[in-house]
Design an enzyme around this catalytic site. Sequence first.
Site, PDB file in Angstrom:
ATOM      1  N   THR A  48      42.810  39.397  40.011  1.00  0.00           N
ATOM      2  CA  THR A  48      42.359  40.396  39.051  1.00  0.00           C
ATOM      3  C   THR A  48      40.962  40.847  39.465  1.00  0.00           C
ATOM      4  O   THR A  48      40.022  40.042  39.460  1.00  0.00           O
ATOM      5  CB  THR A  48      42.325  39.825  37.635  1.00  0.00           C
ATOM      6  OG1 THR A  48      43.629  39.336  37.298  1.00  0.00           O
ATOM      7  CG2 THR A  48      41.903  40.886  36.621  1.00  0.00           C
ATOM      8  N   LYS A  90      46.558  45.851  35.397  1.00  0.00           N
ATOM      9  CA  LYS A  90      46.303  44.423  35.158  1.00  0.00           C
ATOM     10  C   LYS A  90      45.129  44.212  34.219  1.00  0.00           C
ATOM     11  O   LYS A  90      45.190  43.372  33.311  1.00  0.00           O
ATOM     12  CB  LYS A  90      46.044  43.696  36.481  1.00  0.00           C
ATOM     13  CG  LYS A  90      45.684  42.208  36.319  1.00  0.00           C
ATOM     14  CD  LYS A  90      46.766  41.436  35.578  1.00  0.00           C
ATOM     15  CE  LYS A  90      46.326  40.022  35.188  1.00  0.00           C
ATOM     16  NZ  LYS A  90      46.103  39.128  36.314  1.00  0.00           N
ATOM     17  N   LYS A 139      35.273  36.622  32.975  1.00  0.00           N
ATOM     18  CA  LYS A 139      35.348  37.519  34.136  1.00  0.00           C
ATOM     19  C   LYS A 139      36.221  38.737  33.857  1.00  0.00           C
ATOM     20  O   LYS A 139      35.799  39.889  34.064  1.00  0.00           O
ATOM     21  CB  LYS A 139      35.913  36.769  35.346  1.00  0.00           C
ATOM     22  CG  LYS A 139      36.214  37.670  36.554  1.00  0.00           C
ATOM     23  CD  LYS A 139      36.876  36.902  37.674  1.00  0.00           C
ATOM     24  CE  LYS A 139      38.326  36.593  37.451  1.00  0.00           C
ATOM     25  NZ  LYS A 139      39.220  37.752  37.701  1.00  0.00           N
TER      26      LYS A 139
END
Length: 324
Positions: free
Chosen positions: A122, A198, A266
């Site tokens: 990702t 995503k 994150k």
Amino acid sequence: MPKIEGSCRAASSRRAGLHSTSTGISMKKAGLIGLGAMGAGIAATLRGRGFEMHVCDVRPGAALQFAEHGGVAWGTPAQVAGACDVVVSVVVNAQQTEAVLFGEHGAAAAMKPGSVFIMCSTVDPNWSVALEERLGALGIHYIDAPISGGAAKAASGQMTVMSSAKPQAYEKAGEVLDGMAGKVYRLGDRAGAGSKVKIINQLLAGVHIAAAAEAMALGLREGVSAEALYEVITHSAGNSWMFENRMAHVLAGDYTPLSAVDIFVKDLGLVLDTARASKFPLPLASTAHQMFMQASTAGHAKEDDSAVIKIFPGIELPPSKGRK
């Protein structure tokens, strides 16, 4: 990465019952770098679907353990890339992907022109677009292919891939890509779209986990039985997949990480960075990000992401029972 001696590699191949022909290894080949919870499952799925797997990991024992059941363990990404025309990278983030490709003994320098690099992390979509250009300049095809579904679905071949790539990349690596997962979405003819979808998925996942934790925390504060609340919500309109999955961890008192708190620090950070660039407001994602940040700085960074519930004051969490 430490080198794994050739004798280990050869022994692994013999145990797997592999054999060479005059034209090379008789099985389909694929390389995979990163044997964490998701990567190990993907590698096992591909092995089960007829691929001879060439693997490495920063932990040399992980590669050797995988090869005990069939496959070839290597010591560096460069060695994997030298053995395979399709290399799958399953590491945590862009920084680790940079190291896999361009670090010492990196894969990029060893990949042959026309080979394919499949990136499953990702990452910032703009970084993925730039990586396609960098690898293209070296004659290497690139597939932007983030994944979702968790370790169990990776191991059972049922995870989802959100991919985008040039047609030539799909043509050369489509069989590996389809072999990795239960569902592969082809979302565009260049890198970027896969990573955008995503991070939108991660927006929803992070918000759902934060909301689930908030709901369970309120129930505990109000004296509701955690087990009763879980039973009712999972059979009612307020349920979500994340409530059902993550609050089971809370009920068990087991915060062993399958996906850690810092993953959502994150990933939601990437979501907010992307939206900020176009001045697009994301109030729910912003709040969820702050909740995961609070949990991380409170000492829960490496715990399961359901540990975000620990930021709420005045509640008594269920004791550890272990997961079923």
